[in-house]
Write an enzyme that holds these catalytic residues in place. Sequence first.
Site, PDB file in Angstrom:
ATOM      1  N   ARG A  20       0.818  -1.208   0.000  1.00 49.48           N
ATOM      2  CA  ARG A  20       0.000   0.000   0.000  1.00 49.48           C
ATOM      3  C   ARG A  20       0.857   1.265   0.000  1.00 49.48           C
ATOM      4  NH1 ARG A  20      -5.243  -1.441   3.854  1.00 49.48           N
ATOM      5  NH2 ARG A  20      -6.439  -2.433   2.206  1.00 49.48           N
ATOM      6  N   LYS A  78     -15.295  -1.301   1.008  1.00 52.94           N
ATOM      7  CA  LYS A  78     -13.950  -1.322   0.449  1.00 52.94           C
ATOM      8  C   LYS A  78     -13.086  -0.274   1.140  1.00 52.94           C
ATOM      9  CE  LYS A  78     -14.930  -4.469  -2.611  1.00 52.94           C
ATOM     10  NZ  LYS A  78     -16.161  -4.893  -1.934  1.00 52.94           N
ATOM     11  N   ASP A  79     -11.802  -0.605   1.298  1.00 52.35           N
ATOM     12  CA  ASP A  79     -10.874   0.268   2.014  1.00 52.35           C
ATOM     13  C   ASP A  79     -10.587   1.549   1.238  1.00 52.35           C
ATOM     14  OD1 ASP A  79     -10.725  -1.667   3.938  1.00 52.35           O
ATOM     15  OD2 ASP A  79      -8.808  -2.476   3.259  1.00 52.35           O
ATOM     16  N   ARG A  80     -10.139   2.539   2.003  1.00 51.07           N
ATOM     17  CA  ARG A  80      -9.761   3.811   1.390  1.00 51.07           C
ATOM     18  C   ARG A  80      -8.445   3.693   0.630  1.00 51.07           C
ATOM     19  NH1 ARG A  80      -7.653   9.071   4.798  1.00 51.07           N
ATOM     20  NH2 ARG A  80      -6.936  10.295   3.010  1.00 51.07           N
TER      21      ARG A  80
END
Length: 344
Positions: A20, A78-80
């Site tokens: 990430r 859903k993730d940022r």
Amino acid sequence: MSEAELPRAHGAPALSARFRASPEDFRVEEIDGFEASGSGEHLLLTVEKRGMNTAFAAKRIAQWAGVQEAAIGYAGLKDRHALTRQRFSVHLPKRVAPDLSALQSSDLSVLKSEWHAKKLPRGALAGNRFVLTLREVAGDRDAAVERLRAIAARGVPNYFGEQRFGRDGGNVAEALAMFAGRRVRREQRSLLLSAARSELFNRVLATRVADGSWERGLEGEVWMLDGSRSVFGPEPWSDELAARLATFDIHPSGPLWGAGGLRSAAVARQLEEAGLADETALALRAGLEKAGLKQERRALRLRPQALRWDWRSEDVLEFQFELPAGAYATVVLRELGEIANAAA
């Protein structure tokens, strides 16, 4: 239990890495659970968003459509810190769609729009497809590949991921405070109930990973059908059960706590009760029962589908796989190695 306390099924980490570093390093695409009906009052939008979580995207779509946020539906969160593709539904009773170009931006784009008969409910997806890029990879490459092969062959423990427990795992403490009488907002209540349930499940699964029974089953086991919430058992061990377990048609299961008796029996039940007998677990159990949740089950084992990998350079590894709805990519990463989240 903190993530660091959860035992690994495949042994010591095979590598270390960072992920990430950018949203493009964590790509997620929903696998649709159904096709649009082609008619109705709900506009289904397939969107791609960068650096934006689901709730924020839903709010932006509601503003664009001129409707309340309650008129927006989505199947999963859903993730940022990711590049994600997912569907949203917008209730438009007059069946007039606003100008789609007005919704387009540098961090959100509409890939497809279709009419559908119903609001998109939570969980209405077949799964998620992940493409993950690990950077600054260190460790023995052969050991890493061997670990990936083991994950493909045996699967991983189906833990709830750290996302369920909030920043620094604080949701469990917040749930205990709520059960003790602290008032919380309605939307927060649902989040804290889920965290409490997930904590208890992870404790049972951790015990099963520690004794090696997470993938083989015990006397008194309740079995869960792969790709389904259907359960059966306990029943006597047989060659048929052994064959179904070996082919991933069924999985051992653990409790999602609520009111009512445990379905498991014998050794499996004894282990579940013993793993949830300390003061914190008892308080979480009582709170969930009082909140009206019912006993359910969740598979202890998770096998990623279509797992592939490619070394992009000496220290960059890209791999992709598919998971069913409700499963966490981070638990797959965890079995591979010590992976630092650059976005944390």
